[in-house]
Design an enzyme around this catalytic site. Sequence first.
Site, PDB file in Angstrom:
ATOM      1  N   CYS A 169     -22.021  11.133  -1.497  1.00 33.95           N
ATOM      2  CA  CYS A 169     -20.979  10.673  -1.770  1.00 33.95           C
ATOM      3  C   CYS A 169     -20.058  12.096  -2.009  1.00 33.95           C
ATOM      4  O   CYS A 169     -19.035  12.713  -2.567  1.00 33.95           O
ATOM      5  CB  CYS A 169     -19.966   9.358  -1.724  1.00 33.95           C
ATOM      6  SG  CYS A 169     -20.240   8.155   0.074  1.00 33.95           S
ATOM      7  N   HIS A 190     -12.528  11.467  -2.572  1.00 33.70           N
ATOM      8  CA  HIS A 190     -13.705  11.288  -2.162  1.00 33.70           C
ATOM      9  C   HIS A 190     -12.915  10.382  -0.873  1.00 33.70           C
ATOM     10  O   HIS A 190     -12.337   9.060  -1.473  1.00 33.70           O
ATOM     11  CB  HIS A 190     -14.972  10.537  -2.983  1.00 33.70           C
ATOM     12  CG  HIS A 190     -15.613   9.809  -1.239  1.00 33.70           C
ATOM     13  ND1 HIS A 190     -16.149  10.186  -0.104  1.00 33.70           N
ATOM     14  CD2 HIS A 190     -16.759   8.817  -1.450  1.00 33.70           C
ATOM     15  CE1 HIS A 190     -16.873   9.851   0.476  1.00 33.70           C
ATOM     16  NE2 HIS A 190     -17.312   8.428  -1.144  1.00 33.70           N
ATOM     17  N   ASN A 240     -15.568   6.335   5.480  1.00 31.22           N
ATOM     18  CA  ASN A 240     -16.402   7.636   4.602  1.00 31.22           C
ATOM     19  C   ASN A 240     -17.159   8.684   5.847  1.00 31.22           C
ATOM     20  O   ASN A 240     -18.122   7.222   5.831  1.00 31.22           O
ATOM     21  CB  ASN A 240     -17.159   6.173   3.883  1.00 31.22           C
ATOM     22  CG  ASN A 240     -17.164   6.920   2.897  1.00 31.22           C
ATOM     23  OD1 ASN A 240     -18.036   8.114   2.479  1.00 31.22           O
ATOM     24  ND2 ASN A 240     -17.912   5.604   1.533  1.00 31.22           N
TER      25      ASN A 240
HETATM   26  N1  COA Z   1     -15.586  -8.137   8.816  1.00 26.87           N
HETATM   27  C1  COA Z   1     -15.439  -8.800   7.857  1.00 26.87           C
HETATM   28  N2  COA Z   1     -15.866  -9.558   6.631  1.00 26.87           N
HETATM   29  C2  COA Z   1     -15.992  -8.739   6.280  1.00 26.87           C
HETATM   30  C3  COA Z   1     -16.947  -7.437   6.459  1.00 26.87           C
HETATM   31  C4  COA Z   1     -16.060  -7.578   7.714  1.00 26.87           C
HETATM   32  N3  COA Z   1     -16.207  -5.545   7.909  1.00 26.87           N
HETATM   33  N4  COA Z   1     -17.269  -7.145   5.726  1.00 26.87           N
HETATM   34  C5  COA Z   1     -17.479  -8.177   4.835  1.00 26.87           C
HETATM   35  N5  COA Z   1     -16.617  -9.144   4.934  1.00 26.87           N
HETATM   36  C6  COA Z   1     -17.512 -10.500   4.171  1.00 26.87           C
HETATM   37  C7  COA Z   1     -18.310 -10.901   3.518  1.00 26.87           C
HETATM   38  O1  COA Z   1     -19.317 -10.993   4.237  1.00 26.87           O
HETATM   39  C8  COA Z   1     -17.121 -11.642   2.829  1.00 26.87           C
HETATM   40  O2  COA Z   1     -17.597 -12.886   2.940  1.00 26.87           O
HETATM   41  P1  COA Z   1     -18.169 -14.219   2.238  1.00 26.87           P
HETATM   42  O3  COA Z   1     -17.772 -14.156   1.125  1.00 26.87           O
HETATM   43  O4  COA Z   1     -18.563 -15.046   3.001  1.00 26.87           O
HETATM   44  O5  COA Z   1     -19.170 -13.839   1.766  1.00 26.87           O
HETATM   45  C9  COA Z   1     -16.620 -10.955   1.998  1.00 26.87           C
HETATM   46  O6  COA Z   1     -15.777 -10.672   3.386  1.00 26.87           O
HETATM   47  C10 COA Z   1     -15.905 -10.792   1.172  1.00 26.87           C
HETATM   48  O7  COA Z   1     -16.622  -9.625   1.054  1.00 26.87           O
HETATM   49  P2  COA Z   1     -16.425  -8.596  -0.192  1.00 26.87           P
HETATM   50  O8  COA Z   1     -18.044  -7.598  -0.282  1.00 26.87           O
HETATM   51  O9  COA Z   1     -16.587  -8.860  -1.284  1.00 26.87           O
HETATM   52  O10 COA Z   1     -15.208  -7.508   0.381  1.00 26.87           O
HETATM   53  P3  COA Z   1     -14.835  -6.418  -0.073  1.00 26.87           P
HETATM   54  O11 COA Z   1     -13.299  -6.834  -0.537  1.00 26.87           O
HETATM   55  O12 COA Z   1     -15.528  -6.202  -1.926  1.00 26.87           O
HETATM   56  O13 COA Z   1     -14.526  -5.478   0.995  1.00 26.87           O
HETATM   57  C11 COA Z   1     -15.613  -2.759   0.538  1.00 26.87           C
HETATM   58  C12 COA Z   1     -15.498  -4.905   0.924  1.00 26.87           C
HETATM   59  C13 COA Z   1     -17.186  -2.499   0.841  1.00 26.87           C
HETATM   60  C14 COA Z   1     -15.094  -2.741   1.233  1.00 26.87           C
HETATM   61  C15 COA Z   1     -15.117  -2.950  -0.744  1.00 26.87           C
HETATM   62  O14 COA Z   1     -16.658  -3.587  -1.427  1.00 26.87           O
HETATM   63  C16 COA Z   1     -15.545  -1.287  -0.754  1.00 26.87           C
HETATM   64  O15 COA Z   1     -14.811  -0.107  -0.593  1.00 26.87           O
HETATM   65  N6  COA Z   1     -16.696  -1.345  -2.171  1.00 26.87           N
HETATM   66  C17 COA Z   1     -16.529  -0.013  -2.882  1.00 26.87           C
HETATM   67  C18 COA Z   1     -17.244   0.842  -1.406  1.00 26.87           C
HETATM   68  C19 COA Z   1     -17.323   2.204  -2.651  1.00 26.87           C
HETATM   69  O16 COA Z   1     -16.868   2.808  -3.157  1.00 26.87           O
HETATM   70  N7  COA Z   1     -18.519   2.760  -2.600  1.00 26.87           N
HETATM   71  C20 COA Z   1     -19.269   4.093  -3.412  1.00 26.87           C
HETATM   72  C21 COA Z   1     -19.117   5.687  -2.574  1.00 26.87           C
HETATM   73  S1  COA Z   1     -20.061   5.692  -1.398  1.00 26.87           S
END
Ligand code: COA
Length: 328
Positions: A110, A249, A279
Site C-alpha cells: 500500500c 492511503h 482499498n
Molecule cells: N462482515 C461482518 N463481520 C465481519 C466482517 C465483515 N465483512 N469482517 C470481519 N468481521 C467480524 C470478524 O469475524 C470478527 O468476528 P468475531 O468477533 O466473531 O471473530 C468481528 O467482525 C470483529 O473483527 P475485527 O477484525 O476485530 O474487526 P475490526 O473492527 O478490527 O475491523 C478491519 C476489521 C479489517 C476493518 C480493521 O481491523 C481494519 O481496517 N484494519 C486495518 C487495515 C489496514 O490498515 N491495513 C493496512 C493497510 S492495507
Amino acid sequence: MGISIRSVGAYVPSYVETNHDLARQINTSDEWIRSRTGIAQRYIIAPDQSTTDLAYGAARAALEAAGRPDIDLLVVATATPDRSVPATAPRVADRLGISGIPAFDVAAVCSGFVYAMAVTEALMRTLARSRALVVGADAFSRILGPDDRSTRAIFGDGAGAFLLVADPDSEEVLLGRDLGSDGSGHDLITRPSSGSASVIDHLAGLQPYFAMSGKAVFMQSVRAMVQSSENALKDAGRTASDVDLLVPHQANLRIINAVADGLSIPVARAAVNIDRVGNTVAASIPLAVHDALRAGKLRAGQTVLMTAFGGGLTWGSLVLSWPDNVAH
Ligand code: COA
C-alpha cells in the site's frame, strides 16, 4: 532543473461490486462494512483482465490527457504483478508502444505509489530522464480468499498514474519525503504460499490467500502515517497547518479520520474516495488525487501531503506544492 506533474490518469474496471452484492455471497452486511470501514462499493477486474490491463488503462489516460508526449522511464508500483516473473512494467511499456526505456516494478504494497514516486524522481535526475510515468496498479480481488469476509469487504481493483516532467522551466513540485519499513511485521499483511517460501508455507498449512491481521495493524498504521507525515513536513520545511489537502492511503475511513486527527488537520481537508473504490493498494493515492482533481478540491499552489502505510511493514509520505495546469 525542476520535476513537475503534467497529468494524472485513472482506470477502474467496469464491474461494481456493492456491499449488498457481497452480502449475497458471504456472511456480511452493508451496515457492518459501512460502519467499520466507510466502504459502500469497490470495482472488480474482469475475468480476462490482469494488473497489466489496469496499469495500461491509467498510463494511457495520463498520456492522452498530456497530448501523448514521448516517455523515457516507466515505473509500476504493484503487489499483484501478472506473474512473479517477469515484472509488469516492461509489458505495460510494450502495450503503450514504447520499447528500450527503463521499466520496472516497485513492491511496497500500500506504500508502493509513494515509494515509486520517490524512486522515479531520483532516477530522473541520475539518468537525465525528462518524462516518466509512475503507475500504481493492483488487482487484489485475485488473491483474496473467496470466503474471507474481512478482506473481501475492504479491497478493490484499480490503477492510477502520474506523468512527471523534468525541465529547466519547471518549478520543483516535491518538497519533502519520508520512507520507512519494519520487517519484523512481515507476517501481519501477507500472501503466503506464493513465492520462494512456498514449500515452507505449504508445510505450515498456510493457504495461498492474502491474509491481514486487521486489528494488529490498525493502530500501527495510524501511528506510522502520522509520524511519517511529520517527518516529510519537516523535510519540506512546512507544518501540518500549511497542508491544504491531505491525501491518505484509503485503508479504512476510521484510519483516515484518526490520521487527520493525529496531525490536527480538519478532515474536510482530506481527499476521501474509499466509499466508492475501497482499498486499492498501490492505486489508492493516485485514484484519490484523480478524484480530488475532478471534484475541484485540488488546485494549483496548494500544499499537498500524501501518506501511506502497508505490508512490509512499509510507510511513506510526500509533501508537494501542486503545480499549474495538471491535465486529468
Ligand atoms: N462482515 C461482518 N463481520 C465481519 C466482517 C465483515 N465483512 N469482517 C470481519 N468481521 C467480524 C470478524 O469475524 C470478527 O468476528 P468475531 O468477533 O466473531 O471473530 C468481528 O467482525 C470483529 O473483527 P475485527 O477484525 O476485530 O474487526 P475490526 O473492527 O478490527 O475491523 C478491519 C476489521 C479489517 C476493518 C480493521 O481491523 C481494519 O481496517 N484494519 C486495518 C487495515 C489496514 O490498515 N491495513 C493496512 C493497510 S492495507
